[in-house]
Design a protein around this motif. Structure first.
Motif, PDB file in Angstrom:
ATOM      1  N   ASN A 117       0.902  -1.360   0.203  1.00  0.00           N
ATOM      2  CA  ASN A 117       0.065   0.221   0.055  1.00  0.00           C
ATOM      3  C   ASN A 117       0.896   1.099   0.168  1.00  0.00           C
ATOM      4  N   GLY A 118       1.510   1.720   0.042  1.00  0.00           N
ATOM      5  CA  GLY A 118       2.752   1.912   0.607  1.00  0.00           C
ATOM      6  C   GLY A 118       3.178   2.721  -0.738  1.00  0.00           C
ATOM      7  N   LEU A 119       2.928   1.574  -1.702  1.00  0.00           N
ATOM      8  CA  LEU A 119       3.874   1.724  -2.740  1.00  0.00           C
ATOM      9  C   LEU A 119       2.766   2.630  -3.703  1.00  0.00           C
ATOM     10  N   ALA A 120       1.996   2.345  -3.125  1.00  0.00           N
ATOM     11  CA  ALA A 120       0.495   3.611  -3.975  1.00  0.00           C
ATOM     12  C   ALA A 120       0.546   4.930  -3.254  1.00  0.00           C
ATOM     13  N   LEU A 121       0.614   5.008  -2.123  1.00  0.00           N
ATOM     14  CA  LEU A 121       1.434   6.463  -1.703  1.00  0.00           C
ATOM     15  C   LEU A 121       1.765   7.234  -2.212  1.00  0.00           C
ATOM     16  N   PHE A 122       3.161   6.622  -2.469  1.00  0.00           N
ATOM     17  CA  PHE A 122       4.356   7.410  -3.014  1.00  0.00           C
ATOM     18  C   PHE A 122       4.353   7.581  -4.408  1.00  0.00           C
ATOM     19  N   ALA A 123       3.297   6.500  -5.444  1.00  0.00           N
ATOM     20  CA  ALA A 123       3.119   6.953  -6.669  1.00  0.00           C
ATOM     21  C   ALA A 123       2.179   8.372  -6.523  1.00  0.00           C
ATOM     22  N   ARG A 147       9.063   5.114 -10.182  1.00  0.00           N
ATOM     23  CA  ARG A 147      10.160   5.468  -9.433  1.00  0.00           C
ATOM     24  C   ARG A 147       9.929   4.012  -8.638  1.00  0.00           C
ATOM     25  N   LEU A 148       9.469   2.687  -8.555  1.00  0.00           N
ATOM     26  CA  LEU A 148       9.181   2.160  -8.543  1.00  0.00           C
ATOM     27  C   LEU A 148      10.297   1.534  -6.749  1.00  0.00           C
ATOM     28  N   GLY A 149      11.930   1.042  -7.708  1.00  0.00           N
ATOM     29  CA  GLY A 149      13.196   0.865  -6.762  1.00  0.00           C
ATOM     30  C   GLY A 149      13.223   1.720  -5.895  1.00  0.00           C
ATOM     31  N   LYS A 150      12.734   3.108  -6.276  1.00  0.00           N
ATOM     32  CA  LYS A 150      12.950   3.962  -5.132  1.00  0.00           C
ATOM     33  C   LYS A 150      12.033   3.940  -3.754  1.00  0.00           C
ATOM     34  N   ALA A 151      10.776   3.608  -4.336  1.00  0.00           N
ATOM     35  CA  ALA A 151       9.359   3.244  -3.271  1.00  0.00           C
ATOM     36  C   ALA A 151      10.004   1.887  -2.477  1.00  0.00           C
TER      37      ALA A 151
END
Length: 318
Positions: A117-123, A147-151
């Motif tokens: 879920n945090g990956l979605a918030l980063f996006a 930015r999937l790697g950084k996320a």
């Protein structure tokens, strides 16, 4: 001023609420299903045992006896229930390993769900930054994979740190709720209200402190182009406007609690589908607004309004 700008940016990016909602609904279905499988496989030896079945039958017969007036069942219920409960407790003791395995599995599912879920918030944070920087509309999928790697690296660090912080926060609230009233005069029910108020105040204040300390972490990575560790270090060391940032996050948490509680009561929980994801986006907007101001960078509030670090909006329509 910054609080009001954050509200404007949130409402201006309202479409992100539905994207985040859909993402969370999908992940919730997946993780709840996995948790059900873990519990089903791990506890089947207990839930499907003869001891548990006997206890269920006793409870069912008790309520049936109340409505049917069977006094003999009610007379023997207390002793029968005590014996059946003791049998179930012994059964649980014999299957302690399976229970521990379920607890570990559920804990891992919780951490993994926070990571996903945090990956979605980063996006969403990436789309907010693009909107504030150039007033461009970036697709959620594009921001997600860009930015999937950084996320992912951010979440690997953030999730364990947040878990430890929340554990310490809940421990302190547990102390306030159960021990703080002992230092006060015994006022009965009023003492319970004081304990609840102290615990809730501690949760909100500590949550606002956490948000203040890491408020420049995500913006530093996205808007500032910094690496994950460097952005965290700069966010923790930042003392510029710390008091104002803490006050704004404290007010934001109180507003979010009030809005979600009132919405849940007024709509029997249905409005939470919108207010909960909107709360996350509002907190992200507030983080970026503070970062842009402290960095002295201008940003778009709306199509015709740019705000600089002097907190004076420039109307491009003039």
């Amino acid at each position: 001023m910054r609080f009001r700008h954050s509200v404007s940016i949130t409402t201006g990016n309202f479409s992100s609420v539905f994207k985040l909602l859909l993402y969370r609904l999908i992940t919730s279905v997946i993780f709840f299903s996995l948790c059900y499988v873990i519990l089903r496989l791990g506890l089947s030896s207990i839930t499907e045992s003869a001891e548990v079945a006997h206890l269920k039958d006793l409870v069912s017969s008790f309520f049936g006896a109340i409505f049917n007036g069977k006094s003999e069942v009610l007379r023997d219920f207390q002793s029968n229930f005590a014996n059946a409960s003791a049998d179930v407790l012994r059964l649980i003791g014999r299957h302690g390993g399976e229970i521990a395995g379920c607890v570990v599995g559920l804990a891992l599912m919780y951490l993994v769900s926070r990571f996903i879920n945090g990956l979605a918030l980063f996006a969403i944070a990436g789309t907010l930054n693009d909107r504030m920087e150039t007033y461009s509309r970036t697709k959620f999928s594009q921001a997600y994979f860009r930015r999937l790697g950084k996320a992912s690296l951010y979440q690997v660090i953030y999730v364990p740190l947040c878990f430890l912080y929340d554990a310490l926060m809940l421990t302190s609230c547990w102390f306030l709720f159960f021990y703080a009233p002992s230092f006060l005069p015994s006022w009965g029910f009023f003492s319970i209200l004081i304990a609840i108020s102290l615990a809730l105040t501690a949760v909100i204040c500590l949550e606002a402190l956490k948000m203040t300390l890491i408020s420049a972490w995500i913006p530093g990575m996205i808007a500032g182009g910094e690496k994950v560790g460097a952005a965290l270090k700069q966010s923790l060391k930042s003392r510029k406007g710390f008091g104002a940032r803490y006050a704004s996050f404290l007010a934001a948490v109180y507003v979010i609690v009030i809005v979600n509680v009132v919405s849940a009561i007024a709509t029997v929980g249905s409005a939470l589908l919108l207010t909960v994801p909107m709360s996350y986006i509002f907190l992200l907007s507030l983080q970026f607004v503070h970062y842009y101001h402290n960095a002295g960078k201008k940003y778009f509030v709306s199509l015709n309004t740019i705000v600089g670090n002097e907190d004076k909006p420039t109307d491009l329509g003039e």
